[in-house]
Design a protein around this motif. Structure first.
Motif, PDB file in Angstrom:
ATOM      1  N   ARG A   1      39.231  40.328  44.094  1.00  0.00           N
ATOM      2  CA  ARG A   1      37.997  41.097  44.253  1.00  0.00           C
ATOM      3  C   ARG A   1      37.154  41.068  42.987  1.00  0.00           C
ATOM      4  O   ARG A   1      35.944  41.252  43.041  1.00  0.00           O
ATOM      5  CB  ARG A   1      38.328  42.551  44.631  1.00  0.00           C
ATOM      6  CG  ARG A   1      39.134  42.691  45.892  1.00  0.00           C
ATOM      7  CD  ARG A   1      39.037  44.096  46.441  1.00  0.00           C
ATOM      8  NE  ARG A   1      39.277  45.115  45.434  1.00  0.00           N
ATOM      9  CZ  ARG A   1      40.468  45.594  45.149  1.00  0.00           C
ATOM     10  NH1 ARG A   1      41.511  45.174  45.791  1.00  0.00           N
ATOM     11  NH2 ARG A   1      40.600  46.505  44.211  1.00  0.00           N
TER      12      ARG A   1
ATOM     13  N   SER B   1      36.442  38.396  49.268  1.00  0.00           N
ATOM     14  CA  SER B   1      37.511  37.852  48.432  1.00  0.00           C
ATOM     15  C   SER B   1      38.479  37.039  49.286  1.00  0.00           C
ATOM     16  O   SER B   1      39.025  36.036  48.833  1.00  0.00           O
ATOM     17  CB  SER B   1      38.252  38.978  47.717  1.00  0.00           C
ATOM     18  OG  SER B   1      39.049  39.707  48.626  1.00  0.00           O
TER      19      SER B   1
ATOM     20  N   GLU C   1      33.648  43.624  49.317  1.00  0.00           N
ATOM     21  CA  GLU C   1      34.371  42.897  48.277  1.00  0.00           C
ATOM     22  C   GLU C   1      35.661  42.317  48.849  1.00  0.00           C
ATOM     23  O   GLU C   1      35.972  41.140  48.642  1.00  0.00           O
ATOM     24  CB  GLU C   1      34.681  43.836  47.112  1.00  0.00           C
ATOM     25  CG  GLU C   1      33.434  44.354  46.409  1.00  0.00           C
ATOM     26  CD  GLU C   1      33.773  45.348  45.310  1.00  0.00           C
ATOM     27  OE1 GLU C   1      34.970  45.669  45.150  1.00  0.00           O
ATOM     28  OE2 GLU C   1      32.853  45.803  44.614  1.00  0.00           O
ATOM     29  N   LYS C   2      36.389  43.146  49.555  1.00  0.00           N
ATOM     30  CA  LYS C   2      37.666  42.719  50.124  1.00  0.00           C
ATOM     31  C   LYS C   2      37.498  41.516  51.039  1.00  0.00           C
ATOM     32  O   LYS C   2      38.132  40.473  50.854  1.00  0.00           O
ATOM     33  CB  LYS C   2      38.281  43.890  50.913  1.00  0.00           C
ATOM     34  CG  LYS C   2      39.640  43.618  51.540  1.00  0.00           C
ATOM     35  CD  LYS C   2      40.760  43.890  50.580  1.00  0.00           C
ATOM     36  CE  LYS C   2      42.115  43.574  51.194  1.00  0.00           C
ATOM     37  NZ  LYS C   2      42.588  44.650  52.082  1.00  0.00           N
TER      38      LYS C   2
END
Lengths: 224, 224
Positions: free
Chosen positions: A47, A40, A36-37
């Motif tokens: 996120r 993003s 996710e990080k």
DNA sequence: ACTTCCATACTACCATACAAGTATGGCAGA
DNA sequence: TCTGCCATACTTGTATGGTAGTATGGAAGT
């Protein structure tokens, strides 16, 4: 970015579409680790919308989320591919039969037009364009018998099927007799020969699957 | 709550399953207004897992999310229901044909056992139980021909179809000749009579749809 | 050299605060 | 009475900090 954002309605939706495109086109090969990080950062969003897209892609089976461990682009499951092909065969055979009962003239014309463009694309050896036209061709068929819900379901399953098609295209950019089959299909619909149309469709959708073992041997790391 | 949470893996997944169950069972009737905040309060979780479940349910067409306006349980779309039935018919006809070619003995036994339980449920007028057994019956069929991916796809579409079945059950808790058809289907598989099996399956899956206009007239607010 | 343990740096998951769009009811003015 | 405006209370969308679980590499002990 704002431009494409407005187009797709929300950041989450944008990320979803972009990721899906990248996965199906193998720009993100099966097995690729995501987070996710990381995602993003590359998309310059937080996120939250990324997570949203992960959820949707996971539900479609394109991502594999392992809680507290990570997220990976799902490997291609040969059984899943065969089942997707199976489903598509059954549904499209039924649809083409319906088309033989009644089919609007304008849609038939659209298919003819599409066929002309296919011919051009083949001359120019434009595989990507041919890919899109093939998809459009079948889509028109579903539009003609007003079974768009069915088409959408097929599209979801096709995400898996298409990855193998892209893979195959990289080995042998040859479109075989797809064009000829499309032509015959229009003929069959025009002459309302349902049995013939069904037979052609069956052959049409059986072609791709024979390549699967070859692909699995050539790209073992992409398969389950 | 922690117990059921561990069962389903995460809060988001739990909320998803609970909401889906409530929607399909019409505990949350079509058109019901929901909100992330409100739902988060009733489930005692934050908006994040609620939102996650909303996204999934929206993708399945069970929720309709209107940005900045609200979220509602989607109305039943008759065209969608008919298409779901259409798809199921095509896929299940093909599956039962496969079953006539080869079917494992233990699965056939499972179906026989299921049939016995169906008979008991009918005697006791246990509609809910009958509903579950019917679903299990068809599931075993798909297990036998190893087409579980196909079954899962059908399950997703069935969310819509099932809402009409629940609705119909509330008007006329009569299971007609479903039981008899199931019995005949086993017979057909046993005698490897594919044409017969297909015909029975077609009838079997055509029954429900005739009720749709009646339902739409009786519960107009539930339909699109 | 090999095993065990633990600090550290990840991961997805969740709660919360803020932003931006939308419906609504009341109030002011004609 | 009717109309138009606007404050307000919603809604979903987004960003961010913190939590708990997991993999990993290195240090300590055998």
């Amino acid at each position: 970015m704002d431009e494409t954002l407005l187009q797709s309605g929300s950041a989450g939706n944008l990320v979803y579409q972009q990721l899906k495109q990248q996965i199906v086109s193998l720009e993100l090969p099966p097995g690729t680790a995501l987070s996710e990080k990381e995602t993003s950062l590359t998309f310059h969003v937080s996120r939250t919308p990324v997570r949203e897209s992960f959820v949707r892609l996971a539900q479609e089976g394109l991502l594999l989320v392992l809680p507290q461990r990570g997220t990976r682009v799902s490997l291609i499951d040969p059984d899943m591919v065969e089942e997707a092909r199976f489903m598509r065969e059954q549904l499209e055979k039924a649809v083409v039969r319906l088309a033989c009962e009644s089919f609007p003239a304008d849609k038939l014309q659209e298919m003819e037009n599409n066929l002309v463009m296919q011919q051009e694309s083949m001359k120019q050896l434009d595989g990507k364009r041919m890919f899109e036209l093939d998809e459009a061709f079948h889509r028109i068929l579903f539009e003609g018998v007003r079974k768009m819900g069915t088409w959408n379901v097929i599209q979801q399953m096709n995400a898996h099927l298409n990855r193998t098609r892209v893979l195959w295209l990289s080995l042998d950019p040859h479109w075989g007799n797809l064009f000829e089959q499309h032509r015959e299909m229009i003929q069959a619909i025009r002459s309302r020969n349902a049995d013939l149309a069904e037979r052609i469709m069956k052959e049409h959708l059986t072609l791709s699957i024979s390549n699967l073992p070859v692909l699995k041997q050539r790209y073992p790391e992409y398969f389950k």
